[in-house]
Scaffold this active site. Structure first.
Site, PDB file in Angstrom:
ATOM      1  N   ASP A 256      -0.209   5.067   1.069  1.00  0.00           N
ATOM      2  CA  ASP A 256      -0.463   5.974   2.192  1.00  0.00           C
ATOM      3  C   ASP A 256      -0.603   5.183   3.493  1.00  0.00           C
ATOM      4  OD1 ASP A 256      -0.611   7.541  -0.016  1.00  0.00           O
ATOM      5  OD2 ASP A 256      -2.712   8.121   0.231  1.00  0.00           O
TER       6      ASP A 256
ATOM      7  N   ASP B 107       0.857  -1.175   0.000  1.00  0.00           N
ATOM      8  CA  ASP B 107       0.000   0.000   0.000  1.00  0.00           C
ATOM      9  C   ASP B 107       0.900   1.235   0.000  1.00  0.00           C
ATOM     10  OD1 ASP B 107      -2.370   1.550   0.335  1.00  0.00           O
ATOM     11  OD2 ASP B 107      -1.913   1.680   2.480  1.00  0.00           O
TER      12      ASP B 107
END
Length: 375
Positions: free
Chosen positions: A10, A8
């Protein structure tokens, strides 16, 4: 095959602000320890793919230009430290859209699911939200949820790197045919007393030498058609053991690869600098094993036995057993034995192989021991 770490963005690579949008340079801040951890994983053979949900990217509330500046700077900083991403996959939908490309959906993964060069058994997903773990579950890979105040989680980047890059080299192989049922368990990074049960006591004794003198935990259980003869049990045990070695070694990064006689061996002639097989004596017998985990199976045997069998093991199956290991593990093995006592000669062969294995499987760093890029 190449393992992939899906990550991922953020909250995983860079910290996530209160408004969940990194749309300005001053919001760009890296998660603690992410760069050294990813360098370790890179050196362990991992490739990296970013998979990120960016709610409404390209809309008036989140212009693409505001996203691309900080994102490109992030990628440039990673690249300057030696970390390149194989791909950056962004889903721009809103949660209410329920798009199949939005995590935990795996719609963006179709090209990867069709790629047979990926080592899915070692691949993993790292993220800060439960949707990242659900994404990993949908891909049938391991998921690591980073520890954050907002979403919980149990992992940090150093722990993830250790878990994936320094993982013990273990394998469990179950080989079932109409003739035999063989189970082999081994752990190349743990020393333990070997356990063997094949229904052939002398063969068990020889298998124990591999674990004991190879310096790794080994357990073998075999049930075979011994009412016919010993051939299938001995052959299939060799195939299962070879497969277990191949699986436990994985991509072979950091291993010695070769097993041979060191220059300091007391059995060398003074001044001899040539590479020989690993040589050991057993009373009047001397045996030598030289091996290479090249991925190209090849077996050469130089020796003779006078007796038809030693204990319950036919001597004609001694070289056949070693050939079976080579075929299943991708091992190149040259094995030589000289002596008078056939018991000594058979046992010396097993011990010489074990000592050469001990040298070849030893980790010596993280480099792949070949100029080809793969073994």
């Amino acid at each position: 095959m190449t393992p992939i770490l899906f990550v991922d963005r953020d909250g995983t690579l860079i910290t996530e602000p209160a408004d969940y949008q990194i749309d300005a340079y001053e919001k760009l801040r890296f998660v603690d320890h992410v760069i050294p951890a990813m360098l370790k994983l890179r050196d362990a053979g991992y490739q990296f793919v970013i998979v990120s949900n960016q709610d409404g990217l390209g809309s008036e509330s989140y212009p693409r230009a505001s996203f691309e500046g900080p994102n490109n700077l992030m990628l440039q900083i990673f690249a300057s430290q030696g970390i390149e991403f194989r791909d950056v996959l962004i889903d721009c939908s809103w949660p209410a859209d329920n798009a199949p490309t939005r995590k935990p959906g795996i719609g963006l993964m179709v090209p990867y699911l069709q790629d047979r060069s990926i080592d899915w058994a070692r691949s993993a997903m790292v993220g800060d939200r439960i949707t990242d773990i659900q994404f990993a579950h949908n891909l049938n890979i391991r998921g690591f949820q980073l520890r954050t105040d907002e979403f919980g989680g149990e992992w940090d980047w150093p722990g993830i790197a250790h878990e994936l890059a320094d993982a013990p080299r273990r394998a469990v192989v179950q080989r079932n045919t109409k003739e035999t049922r063989i189970r082999v368990e081994l752990d190349l990074d743990r020393v333990a007393e070997p356990k063997t049960a094949t229904g052939l006591p002398f063969f068990d004794h020889m298998l124990e030498q591999i674990g004991k003198h190879g310096g790794f935990a080994l357990e073998i259980r075999a049930e075979g058609d011994l009412h016919i003869d010993e051939h299938h049990t001995i052959e299939d045990t060799g195939l299962a053991l070879g497969q277990a070695l191949r699986e436990a070694l994985g991509n072979k990064r950091g291993i010695g690869r070769y097993g041979f006689d060191p220059e300091s061996s007391p059995w060398r002639v003074a001044g001899d600098k040539a590479q020989h097989g690993f040589t050991l004596p057993m009373d009047e017998t001397i045996a030598s094993a030289a091996l290479d985990f090249s991925g190209r199976p090849y077996f050469v045997f130089d020796g003779e036995f006078k007796r038809e069998r030693v204990g319950d093991m036919p001597t004609e199956l001694v070289p056949h057993f070693f050939r079976s290991i080579c075929d299943a593990s991708g091992l190149n093995l040259h094995l030589t034995v000289r002596g008078e006592n056939d018991h000594h000669k058979v046992e010396a062969c097993f011990k010489a192989l074990a000592r050469a294995l001990r040298q070849a499987i030893r980790r010596e760093g993280t480099a792949l021991p070949t100029t080809k890029g793969a073994l």
